[in-house]
Design an enzyme around this catalytic site. Structure first.
Site, PDB file in Angstrom:
ATOM      1  N   HIS A  19       0.946  -1.315   0.205  1.00  0.00           N
ATOM      2  CA  HIS A  19       0.085  -0.098   0.010  1.00  0.00           C
ATOM      3  C   HIS A  19       0.899   1.167  -0.016  1.00  0.00           C
ATOM      4  O   HIS A  19       0.356   2.315  -0.259  1.00  0.00           O
ATOM      5  CB  HIS A  19      -0.811  -0.062   1.074  1.00  0.00           C
ATOM      6  CG  HIS A  19      -2.156   0.281   0.730  1.00  0.00           C
ATOM      7  ND1 HIS A  19      -2.853   0.688  -0.130  1.00  0.00           N
ATOM      8  CD2 HIS A  19      -3.078   0.810   1.893  1.00  0.00           C
ATOM      9  CE1 HIS A  19      -4.137   0.900  -0.075  1.00  0.00           C
ATOM     10  NE2 HIS A  19      -4.242   1.061   1.338  1.00  0.00           N
ATOM     11  N   ASN A  67      -6.684   7.106   4.170  1.00  0.00           N
ATOM     12  CA  ASN A  67      -8.129   7.263   3.942  1.00  0.00           C
ATOM     13  C   ASN A  67      -8.522   8.848   4.220  1.00  0.00           C
ATOM     14  O   ASN A  67      -9.532   9.390   4.192  1.00  0.00           O
ATOM     15  CB  ASN A  67      -9.255   6.624   4.665  1.00  0.00           C
ATOM     16  CG  ASN A  67      -9.006   6.603   6.215  1.00  0.00           C
ATOM     17  OD1 ASN A  67      -7.976   6.842   6.673  1.00  0.00           O
ATOM     18  ND2 ASN A  67      -9.976   6.152   7.084  1.00  0.00           N
ATOM     19  N   ASP A  93      -1.199   2.567  -5.288  1.00  0.00           N
ATOM     20  CA  ASP A  93      -1.069   0.969  -5.688  1.00  0.00           C
ATOM     21  C   ASP A  93      -2.186   0.737  -6.401  1.00  0.00           C
ATOM     22  O   ASP A  93      -3.387   1.287  -5.843  1.00  0.00           O
ATOM     23  CB  ASP A  93      -0.765   0.231  -4.180  1.00  0.00           C
ATOM     24  CG  ASP A  93      -1.845   0.563  -3.303  1.00  0.00           C
ATOM     25  OD1 ASP A  93      -1.777   1.705  -2.874  1.00  0.00           O
ATOM     26  OD2 ASP A  93      -2.612  -0.180  -3.026  1.00  0.00           O
ATOM     27  N   ASN A 114      -9.188   3.946  -1.160  1.00  0.00           N
ATOM     28  CA  ASN A 114      -9.657   5.070  -0.140  1.00  0.00           C
ATOM     29  C   ASN A 114      -8.686   6.280  -0.264  1.00  0.00           C
ATOM     30  O   ASN A 114      -9.406   7.498   0.112  1.00  0.00           O
ATOM     31  CB  ASN A 114      -9.251   4.392   1.123  1.00  0.00           C
ATOM     32  CG  ASN A 114     -10.540   3.412   1.482  1.00  0.00           C
ATOM     33  OD1 ASN A 114     -11.522   3.378   0.911  1.00  0.00           O
ATOM     34  ND2 ASN A 114     -10.255   2.410   2.301  1.00  0.00           N
TER      35      ASN A 114
END
Length: 196
Positions: A19, A67, A93, A114
């Site tokens: 991520h 997020n 990613d 997100n």
């Protein structure tokens, strides 16, 4: 001024995860162009400015968790004369692309990401360029959220330096030529080697 944003999560627990590949790509660009990334409390981000592809370019790594990435991007846009529709490029990613594959686009939806969703929410639109870096799909039965928060497999990690260089080249190309012109080169499938 251009703004290149790498998405990821702050802290050592997330540093080498799939991520966080957006952070790693921005760090590669920063190293190439000797741009120091410093903590900017007002932006809630690591931030640096220098020249990339001959253009004044700001590099940003939100330190808000994925997020909430939109907050840092919004703060940077409020602090600097940057038009997000023309001058923002977000690097992140993507589960739907094979490992190391790149996809450059002038705009688009969040696709369940997100960080992209948070940026679009803060901007009130999704008309900003993005460079997606493929991390591949999790093995059958593995949760996607857990997968993105794990480190790359050893064979992927071994290939990663070269793939980060290719992604950095793609950013430079997008800045120099514009996203529309750079897409044909960046999005082309990798050449297949034929046996001699």
């Amino acid at each position: 001024m251009k703004l290149v944003v790498g998405l990821g999560n702050p802290g050592p627990d997330y540093e080498r995860t799939r991520h966080n590949v957006g952070f790693r790509i921005v760090e590669r660009v920063a190293a190439r162009h000797r741009i120091a990334l410093r903590r900017e409390k007002r932006l809630q981000a690591l931030f640096g400015v220098g020249r990339v592809a001959g253009l004044e370019t700001a590099l940003l790594e939100p330190q808000t968790y994925m997020n909430l990435s939109g907050r840092a991007v919004r703060a940077a846009l409020d602090a600097h004369p940057i038009d997000p529709r023309a001058d923002l490029l977000v690097v992140y990613d993507d589960l739907d692309l094979p490992f190391g594959r790149l996809r450059l686009r002038p705009s688009g939806g969040a696709g369940g990401h997100n960080g992209i969703g948070a940026i679009a929410e803060q901007l009130g639109h999704d008309e900003f360029a993005r460079l997606r870096f493929g991390i591949g799909r999790p093995p059958a039965g593995e949760d996607a959220i857990a997968y993105v928060l794990t480190p790359f497999a050893p064979d992927e990690e071994a290939q990663l330096p070269a793939r980060l260089d290719v992604a950095s080249d793609a950013i430079e190309l997008a800045l120099a030529l514009g996203v529309a012109r750079a897409m044909n080169r960046v999005n082309a499938p990798p050449a297949v080697e034929t046996p001699a």
